[in-house]
Design a protein around this motif. Sequence first.
Motif, PDB file in Angstrom:
ATOM      1  N   UNK A 117       0.857  -1.181   0.000  1.00 31.94           N
ATOM      2  CA  UNK A 117       0.000   0.000   0.000  1.00 31.94           C
ATOM      3  C   UNK A 117       0.885   1.219   0.000  1.00 31.94           C
ATOM      4  N   UNK A 118       0.254   2.385  -0.087  1.00 29.98           N
ATOM      5  CA  UNK A 118       1.023   3.609  -0.294  1.00 29.98           C
ATOM      6  C   UNK A 118       2.116   3.815   0.754  1.00 29.98           C
ATOM      7  N   UNK A 119       1.884   3.372   1.999  1.00 31.33           N
ATOM      8  CA  UNK A 119       2.866   3.697   3.034  1.00 31.33           C
ATOM      9  C   UNK A 119       3.968   2.654   3.198  1.00 31.33           C
ATOM     10  N   UNK A 120       3.844   1.525   2.496  1.00 25.73           N
ATOM     11  CA  UNK A 120       4.904   0.521   2.610  1.00 25.73           C
ATOM     12  C   UNK A 120       4.436  -0.827   2.092  1.00 25.73           C
ATOM     13  N   UNK A 121       5.350  -1.819   2.105  1.00 25.18           N
ATOM     14  CA  UNK A 121       5.031  -3.139   1.545  1.00 25.18           C
ATOM     15  C   UNK A 121       4.019  -3.878   2.422  1.00 25.18           C
ATOM     16  N   UNK A 122       4.156  -3.776   3.709  1.00 22.99           N
ATOM     17  CA  UNK A 122       3.220  -4.336   4.690  1.00 22.99           C
ATOM     18  C   UNK A 122       2.876  -5.815   4.440  1.00 22.99           C
ATOM     19  N   UNK A 123       3.893  -6.675   4.549  1.00 23.45           N
ATOM     20  CA  UNK A 123       3.617  -8.115   4.379  1.00 23.45           C
ATOM     21  C   UNK A 123       2.817  -8.671   5.560  1.00 23.45           C
ATOM     22  N   UNK A 124       2.305  -9.909   5.412  1.00 27.35           N
ATOM     23  CA  UNK A 124       1.537 -10.533   6.505  1.00 27.35           C
ATOM     24  C   UNK A 124       2.187 -11.853   6.937  1.00 27.35           C
ATOM     25  N   UNK A 125       3.515 -11.956   6.698  1.00 33.91           N
ATOM     26  CA  UNK A 125       4.220 -13.201   7.015  1.00 33.91           C
ATOM     27  C   UNK A 125       4.103 -13.584   8.489  1.00 33.91           C
ATOM     28  N   UNK A 126       4.053 -12.595   9.375  1.00 33.15           N
ATOM     29  CA  UNK A 126       4.008 -12.906  10.818  1.00 33.15           C
ATOM     30  C   UNK A 126       2.620 -13.455  11.195  1.00 33.15           C
ATOM     31  N   UNK A 127       1.580 -12.933  10.577  1.00 36.25           N
ATOM     32  CA  UNK A 127       0.226 -13.471  10.802  1.00 36.25           C
ATOM     33  C   UNK A 127       0.221 -14.954  10.390  1.00 36.25           C
ATOM     34  N   UNK A 128       0.740 -15.222   9.170  1.00 31.05           N
ATOM     35  CA  UNK A 128       0.652 -16.584   8.631  1.00 31.05           C
ATOM     36  C   UNK A 128       1.539 -17.553   9.417  1.00 31.05           C
ATOM     37  N   UNK A 129       2.755 -17.098   9.744  1.00 31.39           N
ATOM     38  CA  UNK A 129       3.687 -17.956  10.505  1.00 31.39           C
ATOM     39  C   UNK A 129       3.078 -18.340  11.860  1.00 31.39           C
ATOM     40  N   UNK A 130       2.428 -17.403  12.510  1.00 34.41           N
ATOM     41  CA  UNK A 130       1.824 -17.676  13.832  1.00 34.41           C
ATOM     42  C   UNK A 130       0.694 -18.687  13.722  1.00 34.41           C
ATOM     43  N   UNK A 131      -0.132 -18.537  12.682  1.00 35.10           N
ATOM     44  CA  UNK A 131      -1.249 -19.481  12.501  1.00 35.10           C
ATOM     45  C   UNK A 131      -0.716 -20.882  12.177  1.00 35.10           C
ATOM     46  N   UNK A 132       0.362 -20.934  11.391  1.00 31.09           N
ATOM     47  CA  UNK A 132       0.973 -22.249  11.094  1.00 31.09           C
ATOM     48  C   UNK A 132       1.509 -22.882  12.376  1.00 31.09           C
ATOM     49  N   UNK A 133       2.113 -22.045  13.232  1.00 25.52           N
ATOM     50  CA  UNK A 133       2.645 -22.576  14.495  1.00 25.52           C
ATOM     51  C   UNK A 133       1.511 -23.150  15.357  1.00 25.52           C
ATOM     52  N   UNK A 134       0.289 -22.654  15.161  1.00 25.96           N
ATOM     53  CA  UNK A 134      -0.862 -23.197  15.908  1.00 25.96           C
ATOM     54  C   UNK A 134      -1.502 -24.379  15.174  1.00 25.96           C
ATOM     55  N   UNK A 155       0.384 -22.417  21.223  1.00 33.34           N
ATOM     56  CA  UNK A 155       1.803 -22.479  20.861  1.00 33.34           C
ATOM     57  C   UNK A 155       2.533 -21.280  21.463  1.00 33.34           C
ATOM     58  N   UNK A 156       3.853 -21.378  21.543  1.00 34.41           N
ATOM     59  CA  UNK A 156       4.639 -20.200  21.938  1.00 34.41           C
ATOM     60  C   UNK A 156       5.154 -19.573  20.643  1.00 34.41           C
ATOM     61  N   UNK A 157       4.798 -18.321  20.429  1.00 35.54           N
ATOM     62  CA  UNK A 157       5.127 -17.671  19.155  1.00 35.54           C
ATOM     63  C   UNK A 157       5.937 -16.414  19.437  1.00 35.54           C
ATOM     64  N   UNK A 158       7.146 -16.366  18.867  1.00 38.69           N
ATOM     65  CA  UNK A 158       7.973 -15.173  19.021  1.00 38.69           C
ATOM     66  C   UNK A 158       7.851 -14.391  17.717  1.00 38.69           C
ATOM     67  N   UNK A 159       7.262 -13.231  17.793  1.00 38.50           N
ATOM     68  CA  UNK A 159       7.066 -12.456  16.563  1.00 38.50           C
ATOM     69  C   UNK A 159       8.338 -11.661  16.250  1.00 38.50           C
ATOM     70  N   UNK A 160       8.793 -11.753  14.985  1.00 41.72           N
ATOM     71  CA  UNK A 160      10.053 -11.107  14.561  1.00 41.72           C
ATOM     72  C   UNK A 160      10.020  -9.612  14.748  1.00 41.72           C
ATOM     73  N   UNK A 161       8.839  -9.054  14.570  1.00 39.65           N
ATOM     74  CA  UNK A 161       8.696  -7.606  14.558  1.00 39.65           C
ATOM     75  C   UNK A 161       7.402  -7.290  15.291  1.00 39.65           C
TER      76      UNK A 161
END
Length: 419
Positions: A117-134, A155-161
């Motif tokens: 979007x206009x303000x940045x790339x804004x990926x959703x990798x952390x959302x998806x990684x957390x759901x996979x961990x569950x 699950x225990x999820x450590x978010x990168x950012x």
Amino acid sequence: MNKLIIKGGVPLSGEVRVSGSKNAVLPILAGTLLADSPVIVRNVPDVHDVSTTMELQVRMGLSLTFGENMSIVIDPATLENTFAPYELVKTMRASILVLGPLLARFGRAEVSLPGGCAIGARPVNIHLGGLEAMGADILVENGYIKARCDRLKGARIVMDQVTVTGTENLMMAASLADGTTVLENAAREPEVVDLADFINAMGGQIEDAGTDTVKIHGVEKLRGCDYTVLPDRIETGTYLVAAAITGGKVLIKHTDPRLLDSVLAKLEEAGATIDSGDNWIELDMVGRKPHSVNIRTAPYPGFPTDMQAQFCALNAIAEGTGSVTETVFENRFMHIQEFMRLGANVHIEGNTAIITGVDGLNGAPVMATDLRASASLILAGLVANGETVVDRIYHIDRGYDHIEEKLASLGAKIQRVPN
Ligand code: EPU
């Protein structure tokens, strides 16, 4: 498409009532999908992102009715499908917030991948990684996130950012999971806390929201509740800057000063006199010009990126030179080019805008590029000499409830006109 025409130079004065928080109500509306009986949500702001969310929910088969005083009653029991189409997600990235609740409650979801979007790339990798961990199976195919699961597992999820909607999505998913989820490096934003309070009001068991380690004990089911959304701290901050930039005096009602520590500190540093009570803030800048302030955006409780553009406007007419560093999004200075068209003295070095205040800005046609950039252009227009015309104001309507009416009630000369 509408435009706003602003004739600058009027010091704002009077009282304004703040609406419910856009960034709190969007996850709460998504969170209603977790319940098995009707939910009443109160203090819902009249903004376009709420309409988009409601449209998404209606398309999923949910039944929504408006109640009195900005409330909505949502019955999630009528859900027919778990699909969030591209044409809605592309207009509002926060649609990704339905992913966690849909998976947790129905075991499946197909949600369009939000683009950049206009303000940045804004990926959703952390959302998806957390759901996979569950325990979710996730496939990203043809522009869609296709997810399935049996009951999610804690699950225990450590978010990168630190991610606000990422924390919210995972908190919602975990609330119906089997066992306890621990989210490390979680966002501490008040909107995350509001969502946790909402889920707990439905019977959830979330602890320590508002810290960087949130514990979610999954429960078998969540039931409907009656919940009032917290006040919008960014709308509050925007009206405070409007008062400061015009040398006015404004009382903001139905807000919460405890949500705005970093913003109030910067306004005091800029020379404003601030008084506050439980649910109000008054700012007085009568007869004075602000001093420049240095800003560095950071996740809460740091200075909010959503107030960065408004403080750039303040610095543009302040005494002295101030630097504004954006650390959350990589491309959130699009308002700067437009400020220059109004006569601002700015240069950008990397992710820092160095702004030397000028004696006066001069009205010009300008173009809004995103929500907070639009707000900052309106603020600049309120203080510029002559007429400023802000185009593409659909951005502002996404997140500010009747902004021109509220500003006009404070004496601003502002008018909405069709193109
Ligand atoms: N990020 C990733 N991967 C992810 C998620 C985020 O790399 O999976 C990065 C982002 O690209 C960004 C940073 O993490 O650089 C922080 O982004 P975050 O996820 O916190 O932003 P968001 O949740 O998408 C919410 C608000 C924004 C606000 C930001 C930061 C909602 C609906 N949106 O976005 O609000 O700027 O948090 O506070 O809550 C606005 O209201 O104008 C607005 C943009």
